[in-house]
Scaffold this motif. Structure first.
Motif, mmCIF file in Angstrom:
data_model
loop_
_atom_site.group_PDB
_atom_site.id
_atom_site.type_symbol
_atom_site.label_atom_id
_atom_site.label_comp_id
_atom_site.label_asym_id
_atom_site.label_seq_id
_atom_site.Cartn_x
_atom_site.Cartn_y
_atom_site.Cartn_z
ATOM 1 N N TYR A 1 0.825 -1.202 0.000
ATOM 2 C CA TYR A 1 0.000 0.000 0.000
ATOM 3 C C TYR A 1 0.865 1.260 0.000
ATOM 4 C CZ TYR A 1 -4.230 -2.676 0.703
ATOM 5 O OH TYR A 1 -5.298 -3.521 0.513
ATOM 6 N N PRO A 2 0.382 2.319 -0.672
ATOM 7 C CA PRO A 2 -0.930 2.493 -1.290
ATOM 8 C C PRO A 2 -1.051 1.975 -2.726
ATOM 9 C CG PRO A 2 0.256 4.547 -1.411
ATOM 10 C CD PRO A 2 1.153 3.593 -0.645
ATOM 11 N N ALA B 1 -1.338 -0.886 -3.923
ATOM 12 C CA ALA B 1 -2.356 -1.925 -4.079
ATOM 13 C C ALA B 1 -3.735 -1.328 -4.320
ATOM 14 C CB ALA B 1 -2.372 -2.827 -2.841
ATOM 15 N N GLU B 2 -4.008 -0.169 -3.705
ATOM 16 C CA GLU B 2 -5.309 0.472 -3.886
ATOM 17 C C GLU B 2 -5.443 1.076 -5.280
ATOM 18 O OE1 GLU B 2 -6.891 2.117 0.264
ATOM 19 O OE2 GLU B 2 -4.977 3.002 -0.310
#
Length: 498
Positions: free
Chosen positions: A188-189, A191-192
């Motif tokens: 993350y971030p 992955a978002e």
């Protein structure tokens, strides 16, 4: 197990595939473009009007090849190139020449059109600087467009090693990445921003690492099934004995959850060593466990306590220290005593980590087979660095902590990292935000202890324990929903479906 690569590892694999194996760059580009096209068709994206936004590197070359393939299939596609293609990579320039031959439509102002799909091929895995100027404007347009967004290899603006947003980044619905997942797509971030990630085979295999395999991997169900074996001719002593040193006044739940989790993970015998006031509730909640107790007044620190600690540790195959145990002077004295007498694998969690952070010299006394399980706040106290810095690069911080303590470290996060002192790491992708609830960490601790009690290597125990914990959490969420699930629901779903 599947490998996850860094920028340097991917570039090395690319180069080996082209220069040693002999697969040309243009062939890899064609296969990459075909893979993205296949996803666009398979996922039923609306191709009514497609914009392919390209940079001038090889990632842009993939985008140019894709635009040509879509055009030749009769799809309304337009290409926009940010930067001077005449100064681009050789592959991108070659793909542009082919694009011009087929007269694929181009635009010099992407803002004039409305699109159903935008393909992001601006930057690849090599990006390391902050995105500014016209590139930032292009990314902002993509994110505001309302179109479905598909990223080629990695979302432009995401650091491929850390997942950090380099100023601004494309938010994709789907990322089609090539050969191997990139660390920044799972951390993350990043992955978002990546949306659903598809890994496409374009001809780069693990042989391209030439024996120097990546240091980061992701475990899968098939990797976990070999652990916690069961045999027909066995007894309760066959499956390990776990000692849980946990719980002070008013915090019996932590001891219960760790002990119950160890049992539900497959452990044969569990014994709880806790404060005397917790005995009634623990014997009621978990009658299967044996309960021994101490008192936190000065009398409990006499020689008789050391005798009890020695006896319990000699009985056990693995020990948990920390969940809800407290952080006062009496608990510190108990902690020192346990470290002096312990000769078995240990899971150090929660209050145990707080005690350690208050006296780091005790780290040298930790058993060699020891797993530390900090969340970012606990690691902040252990390493003396801001939580914000840890969250910015959890992989590097987990590895740094494992190297500092010379023990396995599990840094708990949305995608938890298990790191060994030699640099190996496993990134976990099971689990969900419903597990952000009191007691969830205590459940993980019990799973880890059950694995250690069977003689499992601490690094493997960490990776499989975190995977099991997350997988059980996913099944609990399916049943209860992420808002109403409790730590006990995770325990009830351990090993289900495996």
């Amino acid at each position: 197990m599947r490998y996850v690569v860094t920028q340097e590892e991917m570039k090395r694999a690319d180069a080996y595939t082209m220069e040693t194996i002999g697969l040309p760059s243009l062939v890899l580009m064609e296969r990459a473009a075909l893979a993205v096209k296949e996803v666009l068709v398979r996922e039923a994206f609306d191709p009514a009007r497609v914009l392919v936004m390209c940079g001038t590197g090889n990632n842009g070359g993939d985008g140019l090849a894709l635009a040509r393939l879509l055009y030749l299939d009769g799809i309304d596609v337009t290409v926009y190139i940010e930067g001077d293609i005449r100064k681009g990579s050789e592959g991108a320039k070659a793909q542009y020449r082919v694009l011009q031959y087929y007269q694929v439509p181009e635009t010099d102002d992407y803002r004039l059109g409305e699109y159903t799909v935008i393909v992001d091929a601006l930057f690849g895995v090599g990006l390391s600087r902050e995105v500014k100027g016209p590139y930032a404007d292009a990314i902002d347009f993509i994110n505001r467009s309302g179109a479905a967004v598909v990223a080629v290899d990695i979302c432009s603006g995401i650091h491929s090693d850390t997942g950090k947003v380099l100023g601004t980044a494309v938010k994709a619905d789907r990322t089609v990445t090539f050969a191997f997942e990139k660390a920044g797509q799972l951390l993350y971030p990043g992955a978002e921003y990546s949306g659903a990630v598809t890994v496409a085979d374009i001809g780069i295999t693990k042989e391209a690492f030439d024996g120097r395999l990546p240091g980061l991997s992701v475990w899968e169900a098939k990797d976990v099934k070999a652990y916690f074996p069961r045999t027909a001719r066995s007894n309760k002593g066959t499956y390990g004995k776990v000692l849980v040193i946990a719980g002070h006044e008013g915090v019996a739940g932590a001891a219960y959850l760790s002990a119950a989790s160890a049992y539900h993970s497959g452990c044969g015998l569990v014994r709880i060593f806790t404060e005397e006031c917790n005995r009634p509730v623990l014997q009621t909640l978990l009658p299967e466990a044996m309960v021994d107790t101490w008192r936190t007044d000065r009398d409990s620190m006499e020689a008789s306590l050391r005798d009890t600690v020695q006896k319990l540790l000699s009985w056990a195959d693995a020990v948990v220290f920390g969940p809800g145990v407290g952080t006062g002077p009496a608990q510190m004295e108990l902690f020192r005593m346990v470290l002096e007498e312990c000769r078995i694998p240990m899971v150090l969690d929660a209050d145990g980590l707080t005690l350690l952070s208050g006296e780091l010299s005790l780290a040298d006394q930790l058993p060699e087979a020891c797993i530390l399980t900090p969340h970012p706040g606990e690691l902040s106290r252990l390493l003396g660095m801001p939580v914000s810095d840890i969250l910015e690069d959890t992989l590097a911080c987990a590895r740094a902590a494992a190297g500092f303590f010379h023990r396995v470290v599990i840094l708990k996060d949305a995608h938890t990292v298990t790191a060994a002192a030699d640099g190996r790491a496993v990134l976990n992708v099971t689990g969900n935000n419903g597990m952000s609830t009191g007691g969830s960490g205590d459940v993980l601790t019990g799973i880890l202890a059950a694995a250690l009690a069977l003689g499992t290597d601490p690094f493997d125990a960490g990776a499989l324990g975190v995977w099991l914990h997350g997988a059980a959490g996913d099944r609990a969420a399916d049943e209860k929903g992420v808002r109403s699930m409790l730590a006990g629901d995770i325990i009830r779903h351990l090993w289900q479906g495996l």
